[in-house]
Design an enzyme around this catalytic site. Structure first.
Site, mmCIF file in Angstrom:
data_model
loop_
_atom_site.group_PDB
_atom_site.id
_atom_site.type_symbol
_atom_site.label_atom_id
_atom_site.label_comp_id
_atom_site.label_asym_id
_atom_site.label_seq_id
_atom_site.Cartn_x
_atom_site.Cartn_y
_atom_site.Cartn_z
ATOM 1 N N CYS A 81 22.696 30.695 10.176
ATOM 2 C CA CYS A 81 22.265 29.712 9.176
ATOM 3 C C CYS A 81 20.869 30.097 8.708
ATOM 4 O O CYS A 81 19.929 30.118 9.487
ATOM 5 C CB CYS A 81 22.238 28.313 9.804
ATOM 6 S SG CYS A 81 21.827 27.049 8.612
ATOM 7 N N GLU A 124 32.351 29.819 10.005
ATOM 8 C CA GLU A 124 31.791 28.725 10.815
ATOM 9 C C GLU A 124 30.279 28.746 10.719
ATOM 10 O O GLU A 124 29.671 29.810 10.583
ATOM 11 C CB GLU A 124 32.240 28.932 12.267
ATOM 12 C CG GLU A 124 31.684 27.945 13.277
ATOM 13 C CD GLU A 124 30.495 28.475 14.079
ATOM 14 O OE1 GLU A 124 30.012 27.748 14.951
ATOM 15 O OE2 GLU A 124 30.030 29.611 13.820
ATOM 16 N N ARG A 173 30.303 21.497 14.457
ATOM 17 C CA ARG A 173 30.122 22.658 13.586
ATOM 18 C C ARG A 173 30.938 22.485 12.318
ATOM 19 O O ARG A 173 31.965 21.803 12.321
ATOM 20 C CB ARG A 173 30.593 23.940 14.299
ATOM 21 C CG ARG A 173 29.724 24.364 15.490
ATOM 22 C CD ARG A 173 28.352 24.849 15.046
ATOM 23 N NE ARG A 173 27.506 25.337 16.113
ATOM 24 C CZ ARG A 173 26.614 24.600 16.770
ATOM 25 N NH1 ARG A 173 26.484 23.312 16.484
ATOM 26 N NH2 ARG A 173 25.847 25.132 17.706
#
Length: 408
Positions: A81, A124, A173
């Protein structure tokens, strides 16, 4: 039915691969794992020890030529991220380039350069992605959706907490699936009533059922180019427009809050413990109990910064020791090591308080026992792997459902 061929990026110690291979319907034809900040590539070593070195690449993905990556049906990965903002550049004929070192743009590059791009994507990330950055809530996700749209993909997403579906860890998640416009899945999503897709018909709803009622259902267009989105999306707004479930197709977002519906068996922290098999070094010395209790406890105190600035600090209490009759808290990367910490798990046993073992941490992510055990890999590093990993059972369930839908 023949297996779907998989490219696995940001492979870590292989959680995606385990989940997909557990279904019997997927074959990884190429994998990549590269840890930029370390000399010894520990995760890649574990991956190769478990799955073999054939078709595994331990090079920075941004330096891998797309032509070196074989064709596959599906691209999967839990990518880091980061800040996904876009800049304009004159040298680039497309006029667009993502921030240097941001790994989303490596996925984007592979998809855009492949002569036959993967028909499906399965990715994910942390759920914070839906509301980052804080100055433009949801901008990063909007950029990702729009860039996939430009490459011919529709997307459906869902934030899943593994414990909501009976798994042993509270780990939340975002998972999202991409369907290329050449697939039947894309056409089904296009025709479908989007509310029904989110609650019943979609892959996510089929894999992880939700209640029929949707909250805060909204729909809006993402039609601006990536540079405009990067600079202006949701500026000045306090909330992200993206809820925990949604779909995006042909430039149109459909999103709503869903709530899980699960009535099956639940695994709790107490179920996965190795009681009776734990060595002494995992037990907390009695003279350290007060330190652990202080770190886990509620605080209201005046603290001083390095520059000498005084400020009021407060935080709530955590359950200490950890409850054995509930799913565990989220494992974080700093779980390993003996030093007292607010965030490490501590359980009460007949022999006293102790930390969790590497095997117990693997079980919380539904990995096989000792998956990360390898000569030269410390218990602290094994704990770090599990702090970075995903819950294998979530991947397995989505993978199984996706395969069934594709072959329906």
């Amino acid at each position: 039915m023949k297996k779907l061929k998989v490219i696995e990026l940001f492979a870590g110690v292989g959680g995606f691969r385990l989940g997909l291979e557990n279904t019997g319907n997927y074959e990884v034809v190429w994998s990549n794992q590269w840890e930029p900040s370390t000399k010894t590539q520990h995760a890649s070593m574990v991956y190769e020890a478990r799955f073999g070195g054939k078709n595994h690449c331990n090079t920075d993905i941004s330096e891998v030529k797309t032509t070196d990556i074989p064709h596959a049906d599906i691209l999967v990965g839990g990518f880091p991220c980061q800040d996904y903002s876009v800049a304009t550049t004159l040298q680039n004929s497309r006029g667009l380039i993502g921030k240097k070192g941001v790994l989303w743009w490596s996925i984007h590059r592979i998809l855009s350069e492949k002569t036959t791009p993967p028909k499906y994507l399965f990715l994910e990330n942390v759920d914070r992605l839906l509301k980052s950055p804080s100055t433009q809530r949801g901008r990063d996700f909007a950029i990702m959706l729009k860039s996939l749209n430009d490459l011919g993909y529709a997307v459906e997403w869902r934030v899943i907490n593994a414990a909501d579906y009976g798994m042993p860890q509270r780990r939340r998640r975002i998972f999202f699936l991409g369907y290329h416009k050449t697939t039947p899945s894309y056409k089904q999503l296009k025709k479908a009533d989007k509310k029904a897709w989110m609650t019943q018909k979609g892959t996510m709803a089929s894999a992880f059922p939700v209640n029929d009622s949707l909250e805060h259902y909204t729909t809006f267009a993402l039609t601006d180019d990536l540079v405009h989105l990067s600079e202006h999306f949701n500026k000045g707004e306090k909330l992200s427009p993206f809820a925990n479930s949604g779909a995006f197709i042909d430039g149109q977002v459909f999103t709503a809050k869903t709530t899980p519906s699960y009535h099956g068996v639940r695994t709790v922290l107490g179920d996965i413990l190795q009681n009776g098999k734990v060595t002494q070094d995992f037990f907390v010395p009695a003279d350290e109990y007060p330190k652990w209790a202080y770190l886990k406890g509620a605080k209201k105190e005046v603290r001083k910064s390095k520059s000498g600035f005084e400020y009021n600090y407060s935080e709530g209490a955590m359950i200490f020791p950890d409850a054995l009759d509930n799913a565990s808290r989220t494992i974080i990367t700093g779980e390993g090591g003996r030093s007292p910490s607010r965030f490490k798990h501590v359980v009460q046993t007949s022999k006293g308080l102790r930390r969790l073992t590497p095997i117990e941490l693997e079980r919380l992510n539904m990995f096989p026992d000792n998956h990360t055990q390898l000569e030269g890999i410390s218990d602290t590093k094994r704990a770090f792997f599990m702090g970075n990993a995903l819950v294998v059972g979530v991947v397995e369930q989505i993978g199984k459902t996706l395969f069934a839908k594709i072959n329906d």
